[in-house]
Design a protein around this motif. Structure first.
Motif, PDB file in Angstrom:
ATOM      1  N   TRP A  49       2.261  -1.330  -0.946  1.00 42.27           N
ATOM      2  CA  TRP A  49       3.722  -1.062  -0.575  1.00 42.27           C
ATOM      3  C   TRP A  49       3.828  -0.047   0.282  1.00 42.27           C
ATOM      4  CZ3 TRP A  49       7.663   1.314  -4.418  1.00 42.27           C
ATOM      5  CH2 TRP A  49       8.787   0.948  -3.992  1.00 42.27           C
ATOM      6  N   ASP A  50       4.150  -0.424   1.573  1.00 44.22           N
ATOM      7  CA  ASP A  50       4.616   0.520   2.618  1.00 44.22           C
ATOM      8  C   ASP A  50       5.920   1.113   2.557  1.00 44.22           C
ATOM      9  OD1 ASP A  50       1.972   0.598   4.198  1.00 44.22           O
ATOM     10  OD2 ASP A  50       2.630  -1.390   4.840  1.00 44.22           O
ATOM     11  N   VAL A  51       6.199   2.559   2.212  1.00 45.52           N
ATOM     12  CA  VAL A  51       7.438   2.971   1.927  1.00 45.52           C
ATOM     13  C   VAL A  51       7.855   3.881   2.900  1.00 45.52           C
ATOM     14  CG1 VAL A  51       8.732   4.340   0.127  1.00 45.52           C
ATOM     15  CG2 VAL A  51       6.905   2.758  -0.515  1.00 45.52           C
ATOM     16  N   ASN A  55       3.592  10.133 -11.066  1.00 45.31           N
ATOM     17  CA  ASN A  55       3.681   8.924 -10.393  1.00 45.31           C
ATOM     18  C   ASN A  55       3.794   7.479 -10.768  1.00 45.31           C
ATOM     19  OD1 ASN A  55       3.560  10.839  -8.253  1.00 45.31           O
ATOM     20  ND2 ASN A  55       1.343  11.003  -8.164  1.00 45.31           N
ATOM     21  N   THR A  56       4.704   7.298 -11.964  1.00 48.33           N
ATOM     22  CA  THR A  56       4.491   6.084 -12.703  1.00 48.33           C
ATOM     23  C   THR A  56       5.999   5.672 -13.010  1.00 48.33           C
ATOM     24  OG1 THR A  56       2.444   6.354 -13.434  1.00 48.33           O
ATOM     25  CG2 THR A  56       3.662   5.059 -14.568  1.00 48.33           C
ATOM     26  N   PHE A  57       6.296   4.485 -12.982  1.00 46.21           N
ATOM     27  CA  PHE A  57       7.497   3.874 -13.249  1.00 46.21           C
ATOM     28  C   PHE A  57       6.983   3.403 -14.771  1.00 46.21           C
ATOM     29  CE2 PHE A  57       8.418   3.294  -8.885  1.00 46.21           C
ATOM     30  CZ  PHE A  57       9.754   3.470  -8.836  1.00 46.21           C
ATOM     31  N   VAL A  58       7.744   3.813 -15.692  1.00 42.66           N
ATOM     32  CA  VAL A  58       7.437   3.457 -17.306  1.00 42.66           C
ATOM     33  C   VAL A  58       8.547   2.542 -17.768  1.00 42.66           C
ATOM     34  CG1 VAL A  58       7.242   4.378 -19.509  1.00 42.66           C
ATOM     35  CG2 VAL A  58       6.562   5.527 -17.672  1.00 42.66           C
ATOM     36  N   ARG A  65       0.070   4.999  -5.911  1.00 43.23           N
ATOM     37  CA  ARG A  65      -0.975   5.995  -5.627  1.00 43.23           C
ATOM     38  C   ARG A  65      -0.767   6.143  -4.097  1.00 43.23           C
ATOM     39  NH1 ARG A  65      -5.905   4.610  -4.129  1.00 43.23           N
ATOM     40  NH2 ARG A  65      -5.973   2.440  -5.119  1.00 43.23           N
ATOM     41  N   ARG A  66      -0.542   7.228  -3.699  1.00 46.56           N
ATOM     42  CA  ARG A  66      -0.592   7.380  -2.251  1.00 46.56           C
ATOM     43  C   ARG A  66      -1.875   6.955  -1.584  1.00 46.56           C
ATOM     44  NH1 ARG A  66       2.654  10.795   1.344  1.00 46.56           N
ATOM     45  NH2 ARG A  66       2.419   9.886   3.367  1.00 46.56           N
ATOM     46  N   LEU A  67      -1.922   6.252  -0.393  1.00 45.42           N
ATOM     47  CA  LEU A  67      -2.897   5.933   0.505  1.00 45.42           C
ATOM     48  C   LEU A  67      -3.142   6.748   1.533  1.00 45.42           C
ATOM     49  CD1 LEU A  67      -2.785   2.073   0.145  1.00 45.42           C
ATOM     50  CD2 LEU A  67      -4.315   3.561  -1.198  1.00 45.42           C
ATOM     51  N   PRO A  68      -4.229   7.135   1.983  1.00 44.15           N
ATOM     52  CA  PRO A  68      -4.410   7.760   3.447  1.00 44.15           C
ATOM     53  C   PRO A  68      -3.842   7.023   4.516  1.00 44.15           C
ATOM     54  CG  PRO A  68      -6.376   7.117   2.707  1.00 44.15           C
ATOM     55  CD  PRO A  68      -5.603   6.737   1.465  1.00 44.15           C
ATOM     56  N   TYR A  76       1.463   2.954  -0.304  1.00 45.03           N
ATOM     57  CA  TYR A  76       1.032   3.273  -1.366  1.00 45.03           C
ATOM     58  C   TYR A  76       0.067   1.918  -2.105  1.00 45.03           C
ATOM     59  CZ  TYR A  76       4.211   7.096  -1.562  1.00 45.03           C
ATOM     60  OH  TYR A  76       4.782   8.497  -1.388  1.00 45.03           O
ATOM     61  N   ALA A  77      -0.598   2.293  -3.144  1.00 43.49           N
ATOM     62  CA  ALA A  77      -1.192   1.257  -3.960  1.00 43.49           C
ATOM     63  C   ALA A  77      -0.389   1.231  -5.003  1.00 43.49           C
ATOM     64  CB  ALA A  77      -2.705   1.425  -4.269  1.00 43.49           C
ATOM     65  N   VAL A  78       0.134   0.161  -5.470  1.00 49.66           N
ATOM     66  CA  VAL A  78       0.755  -0.065  -6.669  1.00 49.66           C
ATOM     67  C   VAL A  78       0.253  -0.845  -7.790  1.00 49.66           C
ATOM     68  CG1 VAL A  78       3.034  -0.915  -7.728  1.00 49.66           C
ATOM     69  CG2 VAL A  78       3.062  -0.022  -5.343  1.00 49.66           C
ATOM     70  N   ARG A  79      -0.065  -0.536  -8.938  1.00 49.46           N
ATOM     71  CA  ARG A  79      -0.749  -1.326 -10.045  1.00 49.46           C
ATOM     72  C   ARG A  79      -0.002  -1.308 -11.323  1.00 49.46           C
ATOM     73  NH1 ARG A  79      -6.002   2.479 -11.693  1.00 49.46           N
ATOM     74  NH2 ARG A  79      -4.750   4.122 -12.153  1.00 49.46           N
ATOM     75  N   ALA A  80       0.060  -2.501 -12.167  1.00 44.68           N
ATOM     76  CA  ALA A  80       0.818  -2.515 -13.228  1.00 44.68           C
ATOM     77  C   ALA A  80       0.061  -2.801 -14.537  1.00 44.68           C
ATOM     78  CB  ALA A  80       1.916  -3.723 -13.016  1.00 44.68           C
TER      79      ALA A  80
END
Length: 171
Positions: A113-115, A80-83, A167-170, A146-150
């Motif tokens: 991020w709401d996708v 679940n990651t952009f590299v 990371r998908r959030l509830p 989603y929670a997005v972290r870098a």
């Protein structure tokens, strides 16, 4: 265009020098890229993102901007990651370093991020309606928050990569 990532195990997206962006397919027609008569184009707005990631409104949604540097980028669904390929002698070397990089990353603050579903990763200079004419990757994401972290990580002496993990959030 100069290619930094050679074709191999995964599909890489490159830019002409500016940021990459992941835009939900549902709002692609609203992304004007470097086109437009406005004082600040969508591309100009994307270039203002100084962090490793940031969000920009597009239509009734938001796009994820990959700031910092125009590194070749791919999406690894199993992580679940952009590299982002910053430095490595080969794709194999870079991809082999991903598990260690994920385990040791010092993550920056998360953004939410709401996708609405599938997103398209491409050069932010392209208008959304032309995004599939250039380097691009479609990333099928279940709709939701989603929670997005870098993080920037050096998993080996000659290997540097950027990570942007979802990371998908509830909810």
């Amino acid at each position: 265009m100069v290619r930094y990532a050679e074709p191999g195990a995964v599909e890489w997206v490159e830019s002409g020098g500016g940021p990459l962006i992941a835009v939900p397919e549902t709002v692609l027609p609203f992304w004007a890229g470097a086109d437009g008569d406005e004082t600040a184009s969508d591309y100009d707005r994307a270039c203002e993102i100084e962090d490793h990631v940031g969000l920009l409104p597009v239509g009734d949604s938001a796009a994820l901007v990959f700031g910092d540097e125009p590194a070749s980028t791919s999406y690894l669904a199993d992580h679940n990651t952009f590299v982002r390929w910053c430095a490595a002698d080969s794709e194999d070397e870079l991809l082999a370093g991903v598990p260690a990089a994920l385990a040791t990353a010092e993550w920056e603050q998360e953004v939410r991020w709401d996708v609405p579903g599938t997103v398209v990763l491409f050069d932010a200079a392209w208008p959304g309606h032309d995004s599939t004419r250039a380097d691009h990757v479609r990333v099928a994401l279940p709709p939701g928050p989603y929670a997005v972290r870098a993080a920037q990580v050096q998993p080996g002496p000659e290997t540097w990569l950027g990570l942007v993990q979802l990371r998908r959030l509830p909810g």
